[in-house]
Scaffold this active site. Structure first.
Site, PDB file in Angstrom:
ATOM      1  N   ASP A 230       0.853  -1.188   0.000  1.00 58.27           N
ATOM      2  CA  ASP A 230       0.000   0.000   0.000  1.00 58.27           C
ATOM      3  C   ASP A 230       0.892   1.243   0.000  1.00 58.27           C
ATOM      4  O   ASP A 230       1.962   1.227  -0.600  1.00 58.27           O
ATOM      5  CB  ASP A 230      -0.946  -0.020   1.209  1.00 58.27           C
ATOM      6  CG  ASP A 230      -2.264   0.663   0.925  1.00 58.27           C
ATOM      7  OD1 ASP A 230      -2.271   1.916   0.854  1.00 58.27           O
ATOM      8  OD2 ASP A 230      -3.290  -0.018   0.757  1.00 58.27           O
ATOM      9  N   HIS A 280      -3.771   6.022   3.532  1.00 56.58           N
ATOM     10  CA  HIS A 280      -4.481   4.791   3.163  1.00 56.58           C
ATOM     11  C   HIS A 280      -3.783   3.550   3.696  1.00 56.58           C
ATOM     12  O   HIS A 280      -4.425   2.638   4.244  1.00 56.58           O
ATOM     13  CB  HIS A 280      -4.620   4.721   1.643  1.00 56.58           C
ATOM     14  CG  HIS A 280      -5.533   3.640   1.165  1.00 56.58           C
ATOM     15  ND1 HIS A 280      -5.088   2.378   0.841  1.00 56.58           N
ATOM     16  CD2 HIS A 280      -6.873   3.634   0.957  1.00 56.58           C
ATOM     17  CE1 HIS A 280      -6.115   1.643   0.439  1.00 56.58           C
ATOM     18  NE2 HIS A 280      -7.208   2.378   0.493  1.00 56.58           N
ATOM     19  N   SER A 451     -11.454  -1.438  -0.071  1.00 54.85           N
ATOM     20  CA  SER A 451     -10.134  -1.455   0.566  1.00 54.85           C
ATOM     21  C   SER A 451     -10.189  -2.098   1.943  1.00 54.85           C
ATOM     22  O   SER A 451      -9.457  -3.047   2.240  1.00 54.85           O
ATOM     23  CB  SER A 451      -9.588  -0.024   0.679  1.00 54.85           C
ATOM     24  OG  SER A 451      -9.258   0.501  -0.569  1.00 54.85           O
TER      25      SER A 451
END
Length: 506
Positions: A230, A280, A451
């Site tokens: 990520d 994120h 996600s």
């Protein structure tokens, strides 16, 4: 007499066939010459063709693009071409390919011989593990010669930026935290969105939808390592760093790496480290592995699992040369790490990227169970079904759904026949999503979409594997399927549905 007439007719027919074949070859050669001089397509024309193909087939591969389109896309992307080579489609690793060195030399010679004005730096990068080279190509004829070479598996523009050009062409709004998946917000959690448990941790409401707290009586993920690809992990959140062993979480490790090069210049090689600069990645690693802490903050699914985090991209959209290369290298790195059992990636693209495909297959061949996000829409990707690489056969695709009876995908989540599992992550009343650790110390946040669904499922897989440490990835995956609400049937939009974690660890 009849035989003579037949013989004459046959010879005449043969002569006609040969003549037609010669004409065909001549016409084909003429057409090829014309193709080498076709005009440059605009980025709008290229993007429109990509979108049209996605709408018709659900997937886009550069191998299906015309020579003109491939060349034009490379021209708009710094003339960078990525070539995947090998003696067959399955021959993508240098370690198992006896001809890799010779093939690479042959391909570089083709480029040198066909470029009318060869660059002084034709070769940008030769991968040490995979059969991949990145080169500078300017002539259409060079691409044609490479495409027709039997040792070329794929040729793709290495730096074509679809979303950048969508913005420039006025098709989408300017980039924002919403479109990139980034954000550094913190929110006070509603008391209805969590339950407090010892030693002072908050269990997200969504965990109860999958019986995760009950599963903790049998497994907490101990001994299993999850690799997360990520945007990295926040240096400001100690529970994902120095306090990774906090509260009821102990005896485990966290490692952080960086493979992303933050540069427009393709020859740059220095990464910018493992630290999250998006937010994120912190949310995803926390969802899967945050400790069962004593600080009054959300716990992760596998709170005693080990974590290896890779900062492989700037945000969730894998656009551009260095992001795609960073993800490829992260998959290879995790593939080579014998301690890693599970890989979770909540990022992707709307079209296939050959080098990432090779990285995924490399990790898959080494026994890693790979979970990928099915996709979360924005205003400019709502025409896309399940995104890449979640649509690959080597990955397990996950999407998010709303709370309540039946299956209703979350407000922005993608669905389709490539989806394998779903996770409940959006409340039917308030619309709140899943509580998670914030980017900042002692703070919490909400995170949603496919996600968080993917990271949650990776955590559940760790619980199952920890309970059954001698199993392989196929056995773990089968147990997840068997413990899902729609099994043995697979729904055309939602796969096997919601996993019952408590049943999965029985």
């Amino acid at each position: 007499m009849k035989k003579s007439i037949f013989k004459l007719c046959f010879l005449a027919l043969l002569g006609l066939t040969i003549s037609c074949s010669e004409d065909s070859i001549e016409n084909e050669s003429t057409e090829q010459v014309q193709n080498f001089n076709q005009e440059l397509l605009s980025t709008k024309q290229i993007n429109d063709e990509i979108k049209s193909t996605l709408q018709q087939t659900g997937q886009f591969y550069w191998k299906d693009a015309s020579l003109q389109m491939l060349w034009s896309a490379s021209q708009h992307g710094q003339n960078i071409i990525t070539v995947g080579y090998g003696s067959s489609q399955s021959d993508f690793e240098k370690g198992t390919s006896s001809k890799a060195t010779d093939i690479e030399k042959q391909l570089l010679a083709i480029i040198s011989n066909n470029e009318s004005n060869p660059s002084g730096k034709t070769l940008i990068y030769s991968d040490p593990i995979l059969n991949i080279i990145d080169v500078v190509v300017k002539d259409q004829k060079t691409l044609y010669e490479l495409r027709r070479n039997i040792n070329v598996r794929y040729i793709e523009p290495g730096d074509y930026r679809f979303f950048k050009f969508e913005e420039e062409n006025g098709t989408m709004r300017s980039s924002s935290s919403g479109s990139s998946g980034c954000g550094f917000d913190s929110e006070t959690l509603s008391s209805s969105d969590y339950t407090s448990i010892s030693p002072n941790a908050k269990v997200p409401w969504s965990f109860y939808q999958h019986n995760i707290p009950s599963a903790w009586n049998k497994s907490t993920g101990s001994g299993i390592t999850i690799g997360v690809i990520d945007s990295g992990v926040s240096p400001n959140q100690s529970l994902m760093g120095s306090n990774f062993n906090n509260g009821d979480s102990s005896g485990r490790s966290v490692q952080k790496y960086g493979t992303y090069v933050d540069s427009f210049w393709p020859w740059s090689t220095s990464t910018d480290g493992p630290n999250d600069q998006c937010g994120h990645g912190t949310s995803m690693t926390a969802t899967a592995t945050a400790p069962r802490n004593n600080k009054g903050l959300p716990v992760g699914v596998a709170y005693n699992a080990n974590l290896i985090s890779y900062r492989a991209a700037a945000n969730v959209v894998l656009e551009g040369y260095h992001e795609q290369k960073g993800v490829q290298n992260a998959f290879v790195g995790l593939g080579n790490n014998s301690s890693v059992k599970i890989i979770s990636m909540s990022m992707g693209h709307i079209f296939s990227v050959g080098r990432i495909e090779d990285g995924v297959r490399y990790a898959n061949n080494r026994g890693k169970l790979i979970f990928c996000a099915g996709g979360t829409s924005t205003s400019f990707t709502n025409f896309v079904g399940v995104i890449f690489p979640a649509w690959m056969n080597e990955t397990v695709a996950v999407t998010g759904i709303k709370e309540g009876s039946g299956y209703n995908k979350c407000s922005n989540c993608h669905s389709g026949d490539k989806i394998d599992f779903t996770v409940v992550m959006e409340r039917s009343g308030s619309g709140n999503t899943a509580p998670v650790l914030s980017y900042y110390e002692n703070q919490s946040d909400y995170v949603g979409g496919s996600s968080v669904a993917t990271a949650t499922t990776a955590g559940i897989a760790a619980l199952v594997w920890s309970k059954n440490p001698s199993w392989n990835k196929d056995q773990v995956l089968n147990k997840l399927k068997q413990s899902s609400s729609l099994y043995p049937n697979k729904n055309s939009e939602y796969g096997y549905g919601n996993i019952n974690a408590n049943l999965a660890v029985q």
